[in-house]
Write an enzyme that holds these catalytic residues in place. Structure first.
Site, PDB file in Angstrom:
ATOM      1  CG  PHE A  28       3.189   4.167  -0.010  1.00  0.00           C
ATOM      2  CD1 PHE A  28       3.966   4.173   1.131  1.00  0.00           C
ATOM      3  CD2 PHE A  28       2.505   5.328  -0.349  1.00  0.00           C
ATOM      4  CE1 PHE A  28       4.076   5.314   1.923  1.00  0.00           C
ATOM      5  CE2 PHE A  28       2.603   6.483   0.435  1.00  0.00           C
ATOM      6  CZ  PHE A  28       3.396   6.470   1.575  1.00  0.00           C
ATOM      7  CG  ASP A  34      -4.163   3.715  -2.226  1.00  0.00           C
ATOM      8  OD1 ASP A  34      -4.390   4.827  -2.771  1.00  0.00           O
ATOM      9  OD2 ASP A  34      -3.292   3.553  -1.359  1.00  0.00           O
ATOM     10  CE  LYS A  67       1.017  10.989  -3.603  1.00  0.00           C
ATOM     11  NZ  LYS A  67       0.912   9.642  -3.075  1.00  0.00           N
TER      12      LYS A  67
HETATM   13  C1  LIG Z   1       0.838   9.147  -1.644  1.00  0.00           C
HETATM   14  C2  LIG Z   1       0.047   7.901  -1.441  1.00  0.00           C
HETATM   15  C3  LIG Z   1      -0.669   7.663  -0.248  1.00  0.00           C
HETATM   16  C4  LIG Z   1      -0.595   8.585   0.922  1.00  0.00           C
HETATM   17  O1  LIG Z   1      -1.182   9.821   0.658  1.00  0.00           O
HETATM   18  P1  LIG Z   1      -0.893  11.060   1.642  1.00  0.00           P
HETATM   19  O2  LIG Z   1      -1.742  12.152   1.082  1.00  0.00           O
HETATM   20  O3  LIG Z   1       0.572  11.333   1.568  1.00  0.00           O
HETATM   21  O4  LIG Z   1      -1.325  10.627   2.992  1.00  0.00           O
HETATM   22  C5  LIG Z   1      -1.451   6.525  -0.171  1.00  0.00           C
HETATM   23  N1  LIG Z   1      -1.524   5.659  -1.184  1.00  0.00           N
HETATM   24  C6  LIG Z   1      -0.854   5.842  -2.339  1.00  0.00           C
HETATM   25  C7  LIG Z   1      -0.994   4.853  -3.443  1.00  0.00           C
HETATM   26  C8  LIG Z   1      -0.037   6.963  -2.502  1.00  0.00           C
HETATM   27  O5  LIG Z   1       0.665   7.134  -3.626  1.00  0.00           O
END
Ligand SMILES: *Cc1c(COP(=O)(O)O)cnc(C)c1O
Length: 396
Positions: free
Chosen positions: A134, A219, A248
């Site tokens: 994701f 990521d 986050k």
């Molecule tokens: C939450 C998340 C995203 C997206 O972040 P947003 O601030 O909601 O755009 C991307 N990568 C990972 C691994 C995430 O957990």
């Protein structure tokens, strides 16, 4: 306070939300419009790493808001410089671009990798990503994600994201061709159900990407800022990636994200990247407050003690109820329920009286736990005892 039904109906309906409105938060607790309290193991989806309304963050926002909010990204401001110095000082990266969300930071990472490919491997643009991964909800990051169904949802996709399997090096190797520029992954797949990459896989992946002159992008939107027990999750694997994204936790609840890269990869030229709010001093000040709290002596040690307590407690529940164990890194953990009653447990936990409990089931057979990193030991014990009671009610 009444539930504002008419007000709710002026918002776009993008997900099923319960009929409650949160009005206050403090530490690991939230309060809704009726005054009911909830023990929060979501923390805004692993965003509030210091819990709700932590004093250092509130103070930093108040002070910076009174001083300077946004001089424009066309000028330097001291908080963004100070935060970039902290991040580069604590990691293997040399340059930072600040953004507002994880999706946006990942979008930037994709652009940076493609730019690097244009300069160093003419014609290379493909980025190998992973099934069930994701990376966000922009078109490119949805295309990079491996969520089932997302490949056709807003077709056509952005091209160039072949999918491999986590912890299967051959599945990566078999996708590499002349057009491949990078591999991008979450060190722990979060939305997929808290699935950590193995140490061997990450080491081998680093080696493989070097052999093929490809970039390694981590990521760390969910795993960064102490969530997994180290400041950044890649530090568990004894590797140095080329690019890392953060969001986050780094804002502790406010919109802040970062694209971090090593000097040799920081190849954006003027006009390639930007954004009205990037590096604004208000959010950067928030980031500094969070960073200094999380990196203070003893903070991560305490978080790791809580993680061990949570892991042991979940394991004991799993054994008691014949579940399939627990997994995770640090305070990003999942309980494998063994059957699909996750959503029922989540709803019963929320509706519990007199106090509720907020949990998340990213998959029906799994509960995910992402409490504040400074959660108290007795709050973890309380959650475990409530969860035991709830599972008993549901499985009786
Ligand atoms: C939450 C998340 C995203 C997206 O972040 P947003 O601030 O909601 O755009 C991307 N990568 C990972 C691994 C995430 O957990």
């Amino acid at each position: 306070m009444e539930f504002d039904r008419a007000g709710v109906n002026t918002l776009m309906e993008i997900t099923a939300r319960p009929d409650l409105i949160f009005t206050k938060g403090q530490g690991s607790w939230l309060e809704d419009h009726t005054g009911k309290r909830y023990l929060d193991f979501l923390q805004g989806w692993a965003v509030n790493c210091l819990g709700h309304c932590p004093e250092p963050l509130v103070k930093a926002l108040q002070q910076q808001a009174a001083e300077l909010i946004n001089p424009s990204p066309a000028f330097y401001n001291q908080p963004s410089i100070d935060l970039a110095k902290r991040i580069t000082g604590a990691s293997c990266f040399d340059r930072v671009f600040f953004a507002n969300s994880g999706g946006e930071a990942n979008e930037g990472a994709i652009k940076l990798a493609r730019k690097w490919g244009r300069l160093n491997k003419p014609g290379a643009y493909k980025i190998i990503t992973f099934n069930h991964g994701f990376h966000g909800r922009t078109l490119a990051t949805m295309s990079a994600s491996g969520k089932p169904g997302w490949d056709t949802m807003f077709a056509p996709q952005v091209d160039g994201f072949p999918k491999a399997e986590l912890n299967d090096l051959d599945s990566v190797r078999s996708l590499i061709d002349d057009q491949t520029v990078a591999v991008m992954l979450e060190p722990v797949q979060g939305e997929a159900g808290v699935i950590p990459a193995s140490v061997q896989f990450m080491k081998d992946l680093r080696e493989l990407t070097r052999q093929h002159d490809m970039l390694l992008i981590v990521d760390e939107v969910q795993t960064g800022m102490g969530r997994t027990g180290k400041l950044f999750a890649y530090q568990h694997f004894d590797i140095e990636p080329d690019i890392m994204t953060l969001a986050k936790g780094i804002g502790g609840g406010v919109p802040l994200a970062a694209l971090c890269a090593r000097e040799a990869v920081s190849c954006f030229e003027h006009g390639d990247q930007g954004g009205t709010y990037n590096g604004n001093p208000l959010m950067a000040a928030a980031g500094i407050a969070v960073f200094d709290t999380v990196s203070a002596p003893g903070f991560l040690e305490a978080a790791n003690a809580r993680a061990e307590q949570l892991s042991n407690g979940l394991m004991a529940l799993s054994e008691k109820w014949g579940m399939q164990g627990e997994r995770g890194l640090g305070l990003l953990r999942a309980l494998r329920l063994g059957k699909g009653d996750g959503p029922a447990i989540v709803a019963a936990a929320r509706d519990r009286a007199p106090e509720g409990l907020l949990l998340n089931a990213p998959r029906p057979e799994l509960l995910r736990f992402m409490p504040a990193l400074n959660i108290e030991a007795d709050e973890i014990d309380l959650m475990l005892s409530w969860l035991d009671e709830l599972v008993g009610l549901i499985r009786k």
